[in-house]
Design a protein around this motif. Sequence first.
Motif, PDB file in Angstrom:
ATOM      1  N   PRO A 104     -10.792  -2.173   9.624  1.00 34.43           N
ATOM      2  CA  PRO A 104     -11.945  -2.661   8.336  1.00 34.43           C
ATOM      3  C   PRO A 104     -11.879  -1.879   7.316  1.00 34.43           C
ATOM      4  CG  PRO A 104     -12.918  -2.921  10.827  1.00 34.43           C
ATOM      5  CD  PRO A 104     -11.370  -1.995  10.655  1.00 34.43           C
ATOM      6  N   LEU A 105     -11.765  -0.375   7.545  1.00 36.33           N
ATOM      7  CA  LEU A 105     -11.923   0.609   6.358  1.00 36.33           C
ATOM      8  C   LEU A 105     -10.935   0.445   5.721  1.00 36.33           C
ATOM      9  CD1 LEU A 105     -13.325   3.794   8.304  1.00 36.33           C
ATOM     10  CD2 LEU A 105     -14.592   2.380   6.642  1.00 36.33           C
ATOM     11  N   SER A 106      -9.673   0.183   5.932  1.00 29.85           N
ATOM     12  CA  SER A 106      -8.477   0.012   5.107  1.00 29.85           C
ATOM     13  C   SER A 106      -8.635  -1.358   4.358  1.00 29.85           C
ATOM     14  CB  SER A 106      -7.270   0.057   6.251  1.00 29.85           C
ATOM     15  OG  SER A 106      -7.001   1.341   6.829  1.00 29.85           O
ATOM     16  N   LEU A 107      -8.953  -2.405   4.837  1.00 32.05           N
ATOM     17  CA  LEU A 107      -9.442  -3.498   4.001  1.00 32.05           C
ATOM     18  C   LEU A 107     -10.483  -3.347   2.937  1.00 32.05           C
ATOM     19  CD1 LEU A 107      -9.078  -6.120   6.916  1.00 32.05           C
ATOM     20  CD2 LEU A 107      -7.471  -5.723   5.327  1.00 32.05           C
ATOM     21  N   MET A 108     -11.272  -2.585   3.310  1.00 31.06           N
ATOM     22  CA  MET A 108     -12.332  -2.444   2.335  1.00 31.06           C
ATOM     23  C   MET A 108     -11.550  -1.730   1.344  1.00 31.06           C
ATOM     24  SD  MET A 108     -16.084  -1.946   4.056  1.00 31.06           S
ATOM     25  CE  MET A 108     -15.665  -0.261   4.570  1.00 31.06           C
ATOM     26  N   VAL A 109     -11.071  -0.516   1.492  1.00 35.42           N
ATOM     27  CA  VAL A 109     -10.382   0.393   0.441  1.00 35.42           C
ATOM     28  C   VAL A 109      -9.546  -0.427  -0.519  1.00 35.42           C
ATOM     29  CG1 VAL A 109      -8.777   2.135   0.008  1.00 35.42           C
ATOM     30  CG2 VAL A 109     -10.743   2.401   1.583  1.00 35.42           C
ATOM     31  N   MET A 110      -8.650  -1.408   0.381  1.00 35.93           N
ATOM     32  CA  MET A 110      -7.637  -2.081  -0.523  1.00 35.93           C
ATOM     33  C   MET A 110      -8.329  -3.144  -1.434  1.00 35.93           C
ATOM     34  SD  MET A 110      -4.459  -2.731   2.017  1.00 35.93           S
ATOM     35  CE  MET A 110      -5.380  -3.525   3.375  1.00 35.93           C
ATOM     36  N   ARG A 111      -9.360  -3.732  -0.952  1.00 35.62           N
ATOM     37  CA  ARG A 111     -10.279  -4.585  -1.804  1.00 35.62           C
ATOM     38  C   ARG A 111     -10.672  -3.806  -3.058  1.00 35.62           C
ATOM     39  NH1 ARG A 111     -14.813  -8.792   0.271  1.00 35.62           N
ATOM     40  NH2 ARG A 111     -15.036 -10.069  -1.547  1.00 35.62           N
ATOM     41  N   PHE A 112     -11.291  -2.774  -2.820  1.00 37.47           N
ATOM     42  CA  PHE A 112     -11.893  -1.885  -4.137  1.00 37.47           C
ATOM     43  C   PHE A 112     -10.627  -1.362  -4.895  1.00 37.47           C
ATOM     44  CE2 PHE A 112     -13.412   2.396  -5.400  1.00 37.47           C
ATOM     45  CZ  PHE A 112     -14.560   1.748  -6.182  1.00 37.47           C
ATOM     46  N   ALA A 113      -9.576  -1.025  -4.533  1.00 35.84           N
ATOM     47  CA  ALA A 113      -8.437  -0.720  -5.185  1.00 35.84           C
ATOM     48  C   ALA A 113      -7.873  -1.746  -5.920  1.00 35.84           C
ATOM     49  CB  ALA A 113      -7.364  -0.141  -4.447  1.00 35.84           C
ATOM     50  N   LYS A 114      -7.994  -2.948  -5.460  1.00 34.62           N
ATOM     51  CA  LYS A 114      -7.413  -4.078  -6.326  1.00 34.62           C
ATOM     52  C   LYS A 114      -8.353  -4.334  -7.492  1.00 34.62           C
ATOM     53  CE  LYS A 114      -5.858  -8.853  -5.823  1.00 34.62           C
ATOM     54  NZ  LYS A 114      -5.761  -9.900  -4.952  1.00 34.62           N
ATOM     55  N   ALA A 115      -9.669  -4.262  -7.129  1.00 32.91           N
ATOM     56  CA  ALA A 115     -10.781  -4.733  -8.108  1.00 32.91           C
ATOM     57  C   ALA A 115     -10.464  -3.441  -9.246  1.00 32.91           C
ATOM     58  CB  ALA A 115     -12.055  -4.485  -7.527  1.00 32.91           C
ATOM     59  N   ILE A 116     -10.264  -2.346  -9.083  1.00 32.68           N
ATOM     60  CA  ILE A 116      -9.967  -1.226  -9.953  1.00 32.68           C
ATOM     61  C   ILE A 116      -8.699  -1.596 -10.990  1.00 32.68           C
ATOM     62  CG2 ILE A 116      -9.340   1.081 -10.437  1.00 32.68           C
ATOM     63  CD1 ILE A 116     -11.442   1.826  -8.196  1.00 32.68           C
ATOM     64  N   LEU A 117      -7.715  -2.013 -10.164  1.00 31.35           N
ATOM     65  CA  LEU A 117      -6.477  -2.526 -10.697  1.00 31.35           C
ATOM     66  C   LEU A 117      -6.585  -3.576 -11.809  1.00 31.35           C
ATOM     67  CD1 LEU A 117      -3.431  -1.958 -11.219  1.00 31.35           C
ATOM     68  CD2 LEU A 117      -3.011  -3.560  -9.354  1.00 31.35           C
ATOM     69  N   LEU A 118      -7.181  -4.436 -11.223  1.00 31.27           N
ATOM     70  CA  LEU A 118      -7.324  -5.606 -11.965  1.00 31.27           C
ATOM     71  C   LEU A 118      -8.318  -5.478 -13.427  1.00 31.27           C
ATOM     72  CD1 LEU A 118      -7.864  -8.496  -9.415  1.00 31.27           C
ATOM     73  CD2 LEU A 118      -5.888  -8.190 -10.973  1.00 31.27           C
ATOM     74  N   GLY A 119      -9.135  -4.489 -13.262  1.00 29.91           N
ATOM     75  CA  GLY A 119     -10.305  -4.074 -14.106  1.00 29.91           C
ATOM     76  C   GLY A 119      -9.564  -3.314 -15.103  1.00 29.91           C
ATOM     77  N   LEU A 120      -8.597  -2.498 -14.709  1.00 28.35           N
ATOM     78  CA  LEU A 120      -7.750  -1.684 -15.630  1.00 28.35           C
ATOM     79  C   LEU A 120      -6.838  -2.463 -16.570  1.00 28.35           C
ATOM     80  CD1 LEU A 120      -7.223   1.706 -13.553  1.00 28.35           C
ATOM     81  CD2 LEU A 120      -8.624   1.350 -15.873  1.00 28.35           C
ATOM     82  N   GLN A 121      -6.216  -3.519 -15.944  1.00 23.90           N
ATOM     83  CA  GLN A 121      -5.293  -4.231 -16.534  1.00 23.90           C
ATOM     84  C   GLN A 121      -6.019  -5.201 -17.461  1.00 23.90           C
ATOM     85  OE1 GLN A 121      -3.593  -6.641 -13.360  1.00 23.90           O
ATOM     86  NE2 GLN A 121      -1.767  -5.253 -13.000  1.00 23.90           N
ATOM     87  N   TRP A 122      -7.094  -5.678 -17.152  1.00 28.07           N
ATOM     88  CA  TRP A 122      -7.971  -6.480 -18.211  1.00 28.07           C
ATOM     89  C   TRP A 122      -8.157  -5.662 -19.403  1.00 28.07           C
ATOM     90  CZ3 TRP A 122     -12.965  -6.270 -20.192  1.00 28.07           C
ATOM     91  CH2 TRP A 122     -13.348  -7.495 -20.907  1.00 28.07           C
ATOM     92  N   ARG A 123      -8.726  -4.417 -19.117  1.00 28.45           N
ATOM     93  CA  ARG A 123      -9.167  -3.446 -20.321  1.00 28.45           C
ATOM     94  C   ARG A 123      -7.840  -3.053 -21.181  1.00 28.45           C
ATOM     95  NH1 ARG A 123     -10.898   2.801 -19.535  1.00 28.45           N
ATOM     96  NH2 ARG A 123     -11.812   3.066 -21.636  1.00 28.45           N
ATOM     97  N   HIS A 124      -6.879  -3.060 -20.645  1.00 24.51           N
ATOM     98  CA  HIS A 124      -5.813  -2.687 -21.322  1.00 24.51           C
ATOM     99  C   HIS A 124      -4.854  -3.825 -21.845  1.00 24.51           C
ATOM    100  CE1 HIS A 124      -6.665   1.369 -21.102  1.00 24.51           C
ATOM    101  NE2 HIS A 124      -6.774   1.542 -19.956  1.00 24.51           N
ATOM    102  N   ARG A 125      -5.435  -4.878 -21.455  1.00 25.24           N
ATOM    103  CA  ARG A 125      -4.930  -6.016 -21.984  1.00 25.24           C
ATOM    104  C   ARG A 125      -3.249  -6.349 -21.306  1.00 25.24           C
ATOM    105  NH1 ARG A 125      -9.505  -7.399 -23.156  1.00 25.24           N
ATOM    106  NH2 ARG A 125     -10.184  -7.571 -25.138  1.00 25.24           N
ATOM    107  N   SER A 126      -3.050  -5.852 -20.104  1.00 21.62           N
ATOM    108  CA  SER A 126      -1.759  -5.937 -19.508  1.00 21.62           C
ATOM    109  C   SER A 126      -1.484  -7.511 -19.157  1.00 21.62           C
ATOM    110  CB  SER A 126      -1.619  -5.147 -18.317  1.00 21.62           C
ATOM    111  OG  SER A 126      -0.471  -5.232 -17.676  1.00 21.62           O
ATOM    112  N   THR A 127      -0.316  -7.906 -19.337  1.00 23.13           N
ATOM    113  CA  THR A 127       0.069  -9.420 -19.238  1.00 23.13           C
ATOM    114  C   THR A 127       0.919  -9.371 -17.803  1.00 23.13           C
ATOM    115  OG1 THR A 127       2.196  -9.243 -20.281  1.00 23.13           O
ATOM    116  CG2 THR A 127      -0.065 -10.027 -21.566  1.00 23.13           C
ATOM    117  N   THR A 128       1.292  -8.289 -17.084  1.00 21.23           N
ATOM    118  CA  THR A 128       2.049  -8.183 -15.957  1.00 21.23           C
ATOM    119  C   THR A 128       1.460  -7.971 -14.742  1.00 21.23           C
ATOM    120  OG1 THR A 128       2.955  -6.081 -16.208  1.00 21.23           O
ATOM    121  CG2 THR A 128       4.221  -7.885 -17.254  1.00 21.23           C
TER     122      THR A 128
END
Length: 63
Positions: free
Chosen positions: A39-63
């Motif tokens: 469960p801890l690993s799943l929570m961390v992966m979910r949080f990391a994915k949210a950060i990654l998506l936020g950074l991609q949106w902020r920097h307008r990454s298309t890939t």
Amino acid sequence: MAGIFLIGAIAVGLALWVDRRFEPDLWVHALIWPAVVLPLSLMVMRFAKAILLGLQWRHRSTT
């Protein structure tokens, strides 16, 4: 990825401490640690994915 390594290091440290302090049987470790780490690993992966998506949106990454 760093979050998974951090959880692994903490889990190993706690497993060693529990083994030294309480000396449970091996099957007790086999029941406790997967139930804690998964469960801890799943929570961390979910949080990391949210950060990654936020950074991609902020920097307008298309890939």
